[in-house]
Design an enzyme around this catalytic site. Structure first.
Site, PDB file in Angstrom:
ATOM      1  N   SER A 386       2.126  -8.625  -6.419  1.00 24.51           N
ATOM      2  CA  SER A 386       1.059  -7.713  -6.009  1.00 24.51           C
ATOM      3  C   SER A 386      -0.238  -8.501  -5.781  1.00 24.51           C
ATOM      4  O   SER A 386      -0.278  -9.376  -4.923  1.00 24.51           O
ATOM      5  CB  SER A 386       0.892  -6.609  -7.052  1.00 24.51           C
ATOM      6  N   ASP A 512       9.331   0.713  -2.681  1.00 23.33           N
ATOM      7  CA  ASP A 512       7.948   0.481  -3.115  1.00 23.33           C
ATOM      8  C   ASP A 512       7.045   1.577  -2.540  1.00 23.33           C
ATOM      9  O   ASP A 512       6.883   1.660  -1.324  1.00 23.33           O
ATOM     10  CB  ASP A 512       7.481  -0.899  -2.646  1.00 23.33           C
ATOM     11  N   HIS A 540       7.146  -0.550  -6.856  1.00 26.19           N
ATOM     12  CA  HIS A 540       6.047  -1.513  -6.958  1.00 26.19           C
ATOM     13  C   HIS A 540       5.923  -1.886  -8.432  1.00 26.19           C
ATOM     14  O   HIS A 540       5.189  -1.254  -9.198  1.00 26.19           O
ATOM     15  CB  HIS A 540       4.746  -0.896  -6.447  1.00 26.19           C
TER      16      HIS A 540
END
Length: 561
Positions: A386, A512, A540
């Site tokens: 991320s 995600d 995610h």
């Protein structure tokens, strides 16, 4: 005007007395005895309005100081004073040091200026404080000697004619002389696990005010004085006040009203332990606090330092605890020297007040380089998730000589036209609030709920989540500071991805909801030669254990390309 007249007149030009001014000489004694070194992490117990914490933070430099006190009013005053002084490496928390769950093995030194005498269970309290100290860490505190050796209390007792009579302090079980006996205190500290215990005599007076009037105002604020006066009739009260004024007049000097006191400086040390944390496997090494980029960053390594280095870079508000111990062990088993670290504002690294980061997003990029520099690593295989994936992309563009390979997990280039987050996630994020960050269970519930919100169809292992978040909370003196990451603006690499020439692996969840799968596809398309590995059922999130069989070999393989 005589001294007696001044004692009875309203004074508007004399500063009111407070504990910091009363104990000014003891404060200097404690400061010298504590000998706080640059880069140390300090716990200040019973910090009051925070003067000793502020001085500790200034001495610690790139280290940090945490002040705790059970008084909400004192903590509020301490926060205001630290803010006015623009001290960044300081935190305050309302907490009972006997029961509060401090970050384990975190502090180099615990200090206290008359803040350790009121515990319900002293042995339990000092044992709890000991767990917050790193192995070999020390405690330095100043406590009162026996009541009869302290003129400041005996003389007032005599003026009130209370010698031998119980005071409010006794009835409230608040005994400021509870740690006066060196033999008893040594036993308490030994039972709490401390060693190398010593006592140093402190013969310094206390200052009750600049003049008799200020000193009288200060004394009349003492709860036990108020209690004894309330038991007297008006005539007896006046006689008692007269005796107190006479006492204060006799102790007036050019620089204020001073009464004698005796105290101990008590020193003790937590015994040193082995360098490997029990919570991790045989390849895990002791956490290190490293100076980097003007802050202190906590790092931990796994495996053989002679092996190729792999740097794990966390996502926003995530400490290194999110890189699971077993995950790191398995990478090390694959022939990698694995480095994980707490980004600034997480874990044991330097934190800034929540909502007030005094740095820009670029500092996180420089921090990653700082970790490599501090460990003497010329180049590393970068694995970022991320936000950490964004940091890794910038490093690969800006510093290609420091990057051996690139693994981007649940990441994005931020290029225009990429798929937006799911409408369901947007609605859920809009409904949420923040937890009580001081409540461990509430924080665990908050992040566990967030994991459910961001996960795909692979079931969330709630027990594992509670373990990870609980450990992150335990290691983080200011876990709310991680929210500062959301205030930062990052550097976009979408127009420069073509410059990345190192082997690149893109790991992206097919489910995600924040960065839909198209973000991973775009990265793989825009970075020459990148390999895209779809992770079926992942959202995610950190790759859950059911996917490690695919993820870990892929990371090791790209690092060998």
């Amino acid at each position: 005007m005589t001294t007696h007249d001044r004692a009875t007149a309203a004074s508007t030009d004399v500063a009111p007395t407070d504990f910091d001014s009363e104990l000014r000489r003891h404060n200097e004694v404690l400061r010298r005895a504590s000998a706080i070194e640059f880069g140390e992490h300090v716990l200040d117990i019973g910090c009051g309005a925070g003067l000793t914490t502020r001085e500790a933070a200034n001495a610690a430099g790139m280290g940090r100081a945490l002040g705790v006190d059970i008084s909400a009013a004192s903590i509020s005053e301490a926060l205001a004073a630290a803010g006015a002084a623009h001290i960044a490496n300081i935190d305050f928390q309302r907490a009972d040091a006997q029961t509060h769950r401090f970050a384990p093995d975190h502090f180099d030194v615990a200090i206290s200026r008359f803040g350790t005498m009121f515990f319900d269970d002293p042995a339990a309290a000092f044992a709890n404080i000991g767990t917050a100290l790193r192995p070999g860490g020390r405690i330095v505190m100043i406590v009162w000697q026996a009541r009869e050796r302290n003129e400041w209390i005996v003389a007032i007792d005599r003026a009130l004619e209370t010698i031998g009579r119980p005071s409010a302090a006794a009835s409230d079980r608040l005994d400021p002389f509870s740690l006066a006996d060196p033999v008893a205190v040594s036993g308490i500290l030994e039972r709490a696990g401390f060693a190398d215990i010593s006592f140093t005599d402190v013969d310094e007076p206390v200052c009750y005010g600049e003049d008799v009037g200020a000193a009288l105002d200060w004394i009349l604020g003492f709860s036990y004085v108020q209690d004894m006066l309330s038991r007297m009739d008006a005539e007896a009260q006046e006689r008692a006040l007269g005796r107190i004024r006479e006492l204060l007049t006799d102790h007036t000097h050019d620089d204020g009203v001073w009464l004698g006191s005796r105290a101990w400086i008590v020193r003790a040390r937590r015994p040193a332990e082995s360098g490997v944390r029990e919570a991790t496997g045989s390849q895990a090494h002791e956490e290190q606090l490293l100076p980097a980029n003007g802050v202190t960053l906590c790092t931990q390594t796994f495996g053989d330092s002679a092996a190729p280095a792999t740097l794990l870079i966390s996502g926003a508000e995530s400490s290194m605890d999110w890189w699971d111990d077993e995950f790191c062990e398995l990478l090390a088993d694959g022939g990698r020297y694995v480095v994980r670290y707490d980004t600034r504002d997480t874990g044991r690294s330097t934190t800034f007040p929540p909502g007030r980061p005094s740095y820009e997003g670029g500092a996180l990029i420089d921090d990653a380089l700082g970790v490599l520099d501090a460990l003497g690593i010329d180049s590393a295989h970068l694995v970022g998730i991320s936000m950490g994936g964004g940091i890794a992309q910038v490093l690969a563009v800006r510093h290609p000589d420091r990057v051996a390979s690139l693994t981007l997990i649940a990441s994005s280039s931020g290029a225009p036209g990429l798929p937006p987050m799911s409408s369901e996630l947007a609605a859920q994020m809009g409904d949420g609030g923040e937890p009580d960050w001081s409540d461990r269970d509430a924080v665990i519930a908050y992040y566990t709920a967030g994991e459910h919100m961001l996960a795909g169809s692979i079931a969330v292992d709630e027990e594992r989540m509670r373990r990870i978040v609980g450990r992150a909370w335990d290691r983080s003196p200011s876990i709310a500071s991680g929210q500062n990451h959301w205030q930062l603006s990052g550097e976009s690499t979408d127009t420069r991805l073509g410059e990345i020439a190192v082997p690149t692996l893109v790991l992206h969840g097919t489910e995600d909801p924040l960065f839909p799968f198209g973000h991973g596809e775009a990265l793989a398309r825009d970075i020459a030669g990148a390999r895209l590995v779809p992770l079926a059922g992942m959202g995610h999130q950190m790759p859950p254990p059911p996917l490690w069989g695919a993820v870990i070999p892929a990371i090791v393989e790209i690092g060998s390309a």
